[in-house]
Design a protein around this motif. Structure first.
Motif, short mmCIF file in Angstrom:
data_model
loop_
_atom_site.label_atom_id
_atom_site.label_comp_id
_atom_site.label_asym_id
_atom_site.label_seq_id
_atom_site.Cartn_x
_atom_site.Cartn_y
_atom_site.Cartn_z
N UNK A 139 -3.25 4.29 11.15
CA UNK A 139 -2.36 3.24 11.64
C UNK A 139 -1.02 3.83 12.05
N UNK A 140 -0.37 3.21 13.01
CA UNK A 140 0.97 3.63 13.43
C UNK A 140 1.98 2.92 12.54
N UNK A 141 2.52 3.62 11.57
CA UNK A 141 3.40 3.00 10.58
C UNK A 141 4.58 2.30 11.26
N UNK B 108 -9.22 -5.43 6.51
CA UNK B 108 -9.16 -6.39 5.41
C UNK B 108 -9.87 -5.83 4.18
N UNK B 109 -11.02 -5.19 4.40
CA UNK B 109 -11.77 -4.61 3.28
C UNK B 109 -10.99 -3.49 2.60
N UNK B 110 -10.11 -2.82 3.36
CA UNK B 110 -9.33 -1.70 2.81
C UNK B 110 -8.08 -2.16 2.07
N UNK B 111 -7.73 -3.43 2.23
CA UNK B 111 -6.52 -3.95 1.61
C UNK B 111 -6.71 -4.14 0.10
N UNK B 112 -5.60 -4.02 -0.60
CA UNK B 112 -5.61 -4.39 -2.00
C UNK B 112 -5.42 -5.90 -2.12
N UNK B 113 -4.90 -6.32 -3.26
CA UNK B 113 -4.66 -7.75 -3.48
C UNK B 113 -3.71 -8.27 -2.41
N UNK B 114 -4.09 -9.37 -1.76
CA UNK B 114 -3.33 -9.84 -0.61
C UNK B 114 -2.82 -11.27 -0.81
N UNK B 115 -1.78 -11.59 -0.05
CA UNK B 115 -1.21 -12.94 -0.03
C UNK B 115 -1.42 -13.51 1.37
N UNK B 116 -1.88 -14.74 1.45
CA UNK B 116 -2.12 -15.39 2.73
C UNK B 116 -1.13 -16.53 2.93
N UNK B 117 -0.47 -16.54 4.09
CA UNK B 117 0.48 -17.60 4.41
C UNK B 117 0.53 -17.75 5.92
N UNK B 118 0.73 -18.97 6.38
CA UNK B 118 0.79 -19.16 7.84
C UNK B 118 1.96 -18.37 8.40
N UNK C 131 6.13 1.32 0.40
CA UNK C 131 7.24 1.22 -0.56
C UNK C 131 8.64 1.21 0.07
N UNK C 132 8.77 1.73 1.29
CA UNK C 132 10.08 1.72 1.94
C UNK C 132 10.37 0.41 2.66
N UNK C 133 9.47 -0.57 2.55
CA UNK C 133 9.69 -1.87 3.16
C UNK C 133 9.16 -1.99 4.58
N UNK C 134 8.70 -0.89 5.16
CA UNK C 134 8.15 -0.96 6.52
C UNK C 134 6.84 -1.74 6.51
N UNK C 135 6.65 -2.56 7.56
CA UNK C 135 5.41 -3.31 7.66
C UNK C 135 4.63 -2.82 8.86
N UNK C 136 3.35 -2.57 8.63
CA UNK C 136 2.45 -2.13 9.70
C UNK C 136 1.49 -3.28 9.97
N UNK D 289 0.86 -1.19 0.00
CA UNK D 289 0.00 0.00 0.00
C UNK D 289 0.89 1.24 0.00
N UNK D 290 0.30 2.40 -0.17
CA UNK D 290 1.07 3.64 -0.08
C UNK D 290 0.90 4.24 1.31
N UNK D 291 1.70 5.24 1.61
CA UNK D 291 1.67 5.86 2.93
C UNK D 291 0.33 6.56 3.20
N UNK D 292 -0.31 7.01 2.12
CA UNK D 292 -1.59 7.70 2.30
C UNK D 292 -2.63 6.78 2.94
N UNK D 293 -2.62 5.50 2.54
CA UNK D 293 -3.60 4.57 3.12
C UNK D 293 -3.32 4.35 4.60
N UNK D 294 -2.04 4.31 4.97
CA UNK D 294 -1.68 4.16 6.39
C UNK D 294 -2.28 5.31 7.19
N UNK D 295 -2.14 6.53 6.66
CA UNK D 295 -2.70 7.70 7.35
C UNK D 295 -4.22 7.66 7.37
N UNK D 296 -4.81 7.27 6.25
CA UNK D 296 -6.27 7.23 6.13
C UNK D 296 -6.89 6.25 7.13
#
Length: 331
Positions: free
Chosen positions: A32-34, A49-59, A123-128, A22-29
């Motif tokens: 969320x604490x980036x 979950x509804x706000x997410x784009x295409x997602x990957x699911x893995x244990x 895009x900077x690799x940070x995960x929230x 996602x982009x940083x704008x969605x984090x702000x919208x």
């Protein structure tokens, strides 16, 4: 003392990671604490979950990620964690067994559903990370098999799971069984907010000599010791824990074992894509080396190599052959 069947058995959150860029704008919208991790309820989990784009699911789950890395390095591992009898529970169970980890905890009927962690990667690799703990926080002590706990050289405990009462009791019981059978206990603090809530418990475990190997990052070290200066924090714990490991992201890692200190730099990475699981995979490399009796510095290097691999792509499971990667870099 009998030779252990497993190198490590871990008790942790049984979580399915749902990851999307996602982009940083969605984090702000989404307010969320980036770069952080927060616990969310079922309603908030659905909203995110509804706000997410295409997602990957893995244990996923911290301790499960560590075991997956260890299994890739050739270690023998088993996992204890609670899923629900639902689709995500089946995904988790299949994934963890598919990488060679023994997992026999019976699924739980009814609500709440299997835990999931909604991870937004910028895009900077940070995960929230936004975690709905669901069924994972209802792991009862009755789910433990004493013989299974005693069959592992190292019992590895995930700090995240200390929060709910049922699994906390289960982990206390597991510590007793491991100590009675002469096995080592490793503990990862997981996150500063966990220490803020349960620091007194963790400090008591340290004072009682219940922890043989402790993993912290520099922020968790400060929270645990109350000392902002990194070296002061290390000094306050060194000697009270047989093996202390402190990671510092791009600044590398420090280990102190029985008075011997070693430091390693972070492994070079072409591009940081996603930091999800970096600490988990560092622990995987370190614990694998430790279980094999490797010197402290080599254990730290193994951890750094595994962490560098994981941050080069999306997700907390390795995409390269970790065993080959470590062999190439360390010989």
């Amino acid at each position: 003392m009998t030779e252990p069947r497993y190198d490590v058995i871990a008790i942790g959150n049984a979580i399915v990671d749902v990851m999307a860029t996602c982009d940083d704008e969605l984090i702000d919208e989404l307010d969320l604490a980036k770069g952080g991790m927060q616990l969310v309820d079922a309603d908030r989990a659905r909203e995110l979950y509804d706000a997410m784009g295409r997602a990957t699911e893995v244990s996923g789950g911290s301790a499960a990620n560590t075991l997956a890395g260890m299994a890739a390095l050739g270690a023998q591992c088993a996992f204890v964690g609670q899923v629900a009898d639902d689709q995500l529970g089946e995904i988790f169970s299949h994934d963890i067994r598919a990488v060679g980890i023994d997992f026999d905890t019976a699924p739980r009927d009814g609500d709440p559903p299997t835990a999931r962690c909604l991870i937004f990667v910028t895009p900077d690799g940070e995960r929230t990370m936004n975690t709905f703990l669901g069924a994972s926080q209802f792991l009862p002590a009755a789910a433990l098999d004493d013989e299974l706990i005693a069959s592992a050289g190292i019992l590895y405990l995930e700090g995240y799971l200390w929060d709910p009462e049922e699994p906390r009791s289960a982990m206390r019981r597991a510590i007793e069984v491991a100590r009675q059978n002469g096995r080592k206990v490793a503990f990862t603090a997981s996150e500063s907010f966990v220490i803020d809530r349960h620091g007194d418990d963790f400090r008591a475990l340290i004072e009682e000599g219940q922890i043989d190997i402790l993993f912290v990052n520099e922020h968790e070290l400060a929270s645990l010791t109350g000392l902002a200066a990194f070296e002061e924090g290390l000094a306050s714990l060194a000697g009270r824990i047989p093996v202390l490991v402190a990671t510092r992201s791009a600044k590398g890692a420090v280990g102190i074992a029985e008075g011997v200190r070693a430091e390693v730099p972070a492994e070079p990475v072409d591009q940081v894509v996603d930091t999800t699981g970096a600490g988990d995979l560092f622990a995987a490399g370190f614990l694998t080396g430790h279980a094999r009796g490797e010197p402290l510095e080599r254990c730290l290097r193994m951890g750094a190599i595994c962490a560098a691999e994981i941050i080069g792509h999306i997700g907390a499971r390795s995409q390269k052959d970790l065993k080959q990667l470590v062999a190439e870099k360390l010989g």
